[in-house]
Write a protein that holds these residues in place. Structure first.
Motif, PDB file in Angstrom:
ATOM      1  N   ALA A 153       0.838  -1.203   0.000  1.00 48.94           N
ATOM      2  CA  ALA A 153       0.000   0.000   0.000  1.00 48.94           C
ATOM      3  C   ALA A 153       0.867   1.244   0.000  1.00 48.94           C
ATOM      4  O   ALA A 153       1.869   1.333   0.713  1.00 48.94           O
ATOM      5  N   ASN A 154       0.495   2.200  -0.839  1.00 53.64           N
ATOM      6  CA  ASN A 154       1.204   3.476  -0.954  1.00 53.64           C
ATOM      7  C   ASN A 154       2.702   3.292  -1.139  1.00 53.64           C
ATOM      8  O   ASN A 154       3.524   3.806  -0.380  1.00 53.64           O
ATOM      9  N   TYR A 155       3.022   2.544  -2.158  1.00 57.59           N
ATOM     10  CA  TYR A 155       4.413   2.236  -2.501  1.00 57.59           C
ATOM     11  C   TYR A 155       5.099   3.459  -3.107  1.00 57.59           C
ATOM     12  O   TYR A 155       4.573   4.103  -4.018  1.00 57.59           O
ATOM     13  N   VAL A 156       6.269   3.797  -2.593  1.00 60.93           N
ATOM     14  CA  VAL A 156       7.059   4.905  -3.124  1.00 60.93           C
ATOM     15  C   VAL A 156       7.944   4.370  -4.245  1.00 60.93           C
ATOM     16  O   VAL A 156       8.802   3.512  -4.019  1.00 60.93           O
ATOM     17  N   VAL A 157       7.720   4.848  -5.464  1.00 62.07           N
ATOM     18  CA  VAL A 157       8.459   4.358  -6.627  1.00 62.07           C
ATOM     19  C   VAL A 157       9.883   4.909  -6.596  1.00 62.07           C
ATOM     20  O   VAL A 157      10.079   6.133  -6.575  1.00 62.07           O
ATOM     21  N   PRO A 158      10.890   4.051  -6.594  1.00 64.07           N
ATOM     22  CA  PRO A 158      12.284   4.530  -6.542  1.00 64.07           C
ATOM     23  C   PRO A 158      12.644   5.358  -7.771  1.00 64.07           C
ATOM     24  O   PRO A 158      12.232   5.050  -8.892  1.00 64.07           O
ATOM     25  N   ASP A 159      13.382   6.419  -7.530  1.00 63.24           N
ATOM     26  CA  ASP A 159      13.913   7.250  -8.625  1.00 63.24           C
ATOM     27  C   ASP A 159      12.827   7.771  -9.564  1.00 63.24           C
ATOM     28  O   ASP A 159      13.055   7.932 -10.771  1.00 63.24           O
ATOM     29  N   ALA A 216       9.810  10.900  -9.700  1.00 65.52           N
ATOM     30  CA  ALA A 216       9.299  12.082  -9.009  1.00 65.52           C
ATOM     31  C   ALA A 216       8.539  12.975  -9.975  1.00 65.52           C
ATOM     32  O   ALA A 216       8.704  12.894 -11.197  1.00 65.52           O
ATOM     33  N   PHE A 217       7.688  13.825  -9.407  1.00 61.05           N
ATOM     34  CA  PHE A 217       7.007  14.848 -10.189  1.00 61.05           C
ATOM     35  C   PHE A 217       8.005  15.943 -10.542  1.00 61.05           C
ATOM     36  O   PHE A 217       9.109  16.013  -9.980  1.00 61.05           O
ATOM     37  N   ALA A 218       7.604  16.809 -11.453  1.00 66.15           N
ATOM     38  CA  ALA A 218       8.463  17.932 -11.819  1.00 66.15           C
ATOM     39  C   ALA A 218       8.775  18.796 -10.605  1.00 66.15           C
ATOM     40  O   ALA A 218       9.830  19.432 -10.523  1.00 66.15           O
ATOM     41  N   SER A 219       7.867  18.803  -9.631  1.00 64.35           N
ATOM     42  CA  SER A 219       8.064  19.582  -8.415  1.00 64.35           C
ATOM     43  C   SER A 219       9.104  18.962  -7.492  1.00 64.35           C
ATOM     44  O   SER A 219       9.545  19.590  -6.531  1.00 64.35           O
ATOM     45  N   GLY A 220       9.474  17.703  -7.765  1.00 64.16           N
ATOM     46  CA  GLY A 220      10.405  17.000  -6.904  1.00 64.16           C
ATOM     47  C   GLY A 220       9.732  16.073  -5.912  1.00 64.16           C
ATOM     48  O   GLY A 220      10.403  15.292  -5.230  1.00 64.16           O
ATOM     49  N   LEU A 236       5.296   6.878 -14.996  1.00 68.79           N
ATOM     50  CA  LEU A 236       5.256   5.448 -14.700  1.00 68.79           C
ATOM     51  C   LEU A 236       5.303   4.593 -15.965  1.00 68.79           C
ATOM     52  O   LEU A 236       6.011   3.583 -16.025  1.00 68.79           O
ATOM     53  N   VAL A 237       4.577   5.014 -16.997  1.00 70.05           N
ATOM     54  CA  VAL A 237       4.605   4.283 -18.265  1.00 70.05           C
ATOM     55  C   VAL A 237       6.013   4.296 -18.837  1.00 70.05           C
ATOM     56  O   VAL A 237       6.491   3.287 -19.369  1.00 70.05           O
ATOM     57  N   GLY A 238       6.698   5.432 -18.689  1.00 68.87           N
ATOM     58  CA  GLY A 238       8.075   5.528 -19.167  1.00 68.87           C
ATOM     59  C   GLY A 238       9.019   4.588 -18.449  1.00 68.87           C
ATOM     60  O   GLY A 238      10.086   4.247 -18.966  1.00 68.87           O
ATOM     61  N   ARG A 239       8.650   4.173 -17.265  1.00 73.89           N
ATOM     62  CA  ARG A 239       9.457   3.216 -16.493  1.00 73.89           C
ATOM     63  C   ARG A 239       8.880   1.808 -16.564  1.00 73.89           C
ATOM     64  O   ARG A 239       9.174   0.963 -15.742  1.00 73.89           O
ATOM     65  N   ARG A 240       8.004   1.588 -17.548  1.00 77.41           N
ATOM     66  CA  ARG A 240       7.446   0.272 -17.856  1.00 77.41           C
ATOM     67  C   ARG A 240       6.556  -0.299 -16.744  1.00 77.41           C
ATOM     68  O   ARG A 240       6.469  -1.514 -16.567  1.00 77.41           O
TER      69      ARG A 240
END
Length: 367
Positions: free
Chosen positions: A257-263, A265-269, A309-313
């Motif tokens: 639940a609420n997994y933080v995707v490594p590397d 981020a949004f444009a805001s950081g 996310l799509v860009g990271r497959r």
């Protein structure tokens, strides 16, 4: 037939939630192995999901209120009502049941047998019960109230400890609602520093387990014991909890639940998180409420997020209220997620017909 496009699978929006928009037995308490240690969560409850953007302060005038906005308004209204009644009574009052949920910004289960329009007061013994004929008040005895870490809302109003409220409500809600409420209690506790006391969601869950172990005699304890293995620390909203339970009932492995995707981020950081994720297989589920459709800011943020996310497959399924509207919708959504996981290498036994949550809980308690 649902259509998959660019790694994002979208489902329609229909109502269908068990939550609105919020003889004694002694059994061993089971703790899932994955919760034995610590884990990291991006705790956002009860704020709206992904609200850390530079524009998060802006609110579209036509947008549906976020869950956090609705809960905050309900809290303000409830504090005012409870304060008025306490002043009328000329004494401090302790509120429990659904009133305490509203006071502490926790969604109230829609299938609760109690009248949530009433103000529910609590006393530890009958001799201390506040007696009144005033219509809005309903009194309850909760013998463990004296041991609870109750919350002072103001000098007149106190809210019963959320762990105790969860136990109090066990006889009044469905088993699914009890699990979802457990998720919500942990989330709300983790978001309030005075209650969290430097604990993350996983540690709060462990304390909930200890609470059930310690208090061995209360009416709803057997249901609480069975619910514990299905509660998920880190769950962000009741809808997400319902979707998770639907998936695992079909045999799908338990997601993070609420997994933080490594590397990522949004444009805001700000970091990118996923409501439900199977990181090893890069498959995820995002739950979109009406706010994601009516808020331009949120919609744009969702597009940015899913593009990254799509860009990271990553393969991301978008769930809505339609996905949990009925058994057929739940089964169809679960099948699509299961097929994606299997195609990415996951091995598990899919159940075309979902197990009941009671059966699932029993299988976890006694494999």
């Amino acid at each position: 037939m649902n259509r998959m496009t660019d790694g994002i699978t979208n489902y329609g929006a229909l109502p269908g939630s068990i939550y609105d928009q919020p003889p004694e037995e002694s059994e061993a308490v089971f703790v899932p192995p994955e919760f034995a240690g610590s884990f990291s969560t991006d705790s956002k409850y009860p704020t709206s999901r992904d609200s850390s953007s530079p524009n998060s302060g802006a609110h579209d005038s036509a947008a549906t209120p976020t869950m956090s906005e609705s809960l905050a308004q309900r809290r303000r209204d409830m504090v005012a009502r409870c304060t008025e009644e306490a002043k009328r009574a000329g004494k401090k009052l302790l509120f429990g049941m659904t009133t305490s949920l509203a006071l502490q910004s926790v969604p109230i289960p829609a299938d609760c047998d109690l009248d949530s329009a009433k103000l529910h007061t609590v006393s530890s013994v009958k001799s201390k019960r506040f007696r009144t004929r005033h219509a809005p008040l309903q009194t309850h005895i909760w013998k463990h109230a004296a041991k609870a870490a109750n919350v002072e809302m103001n000098q007149h109003v106190f809210a019963l400890d959320l762990f105790h409220v969860w136990a109090q409500l066990a006889p009044y809600v469905s088993f699914e609602s009890l699990i979802v409420l457990g998720d919500a209690v942990i989330a709300a506790t983790s978001k309030q520093p005075v209650l969290a006391k430097d604990r993350d969601a996983a540690a709060i869950y462990q304390d909930l387990v200890k609470f059930v172990e310690q208090f061995t005699r209360f009416r709803g304890r057997p249901s609480c014991v069975r619910a514990l293995p299905l509660i998920s620390p880190g769950a962000d909203s009741p809808k997400e909890s319902e979707e998770r339970l639907s998936l695992v009932a079909h045999g799908i492995p338990r997601p993070v639940a609420n997994y933080v995707v490594p590397d990522a981020a949004f444009a805001s950081g700000a970091p990118i998180t996923l409501d439900l994720a199977w990181p090893e297989f890069k498959v995820a589920v995002e739950y979109d409420g009406d706010h994601h459709r009516t808020s331009k800011t949120q919609w744009r943020r969702d597009q940015e997020k899913r593009g990254v996310l799509v860009g990271r497959r990553w393969l991301v399924f978008v769930a809505t209220a339609a996905s949990i509207a009925n058994e057929d919708a739940r089964a169809e959504f679960a099948f699509n997620v299961a097929r994606a996981l299997a195609s990415h290498g996951a091995v598990f036994e899919f159940h075309v017909v979902a197990m009941s949550l009671e059966e699932l809980a029993q299988s976890l308690l006694w494999p």
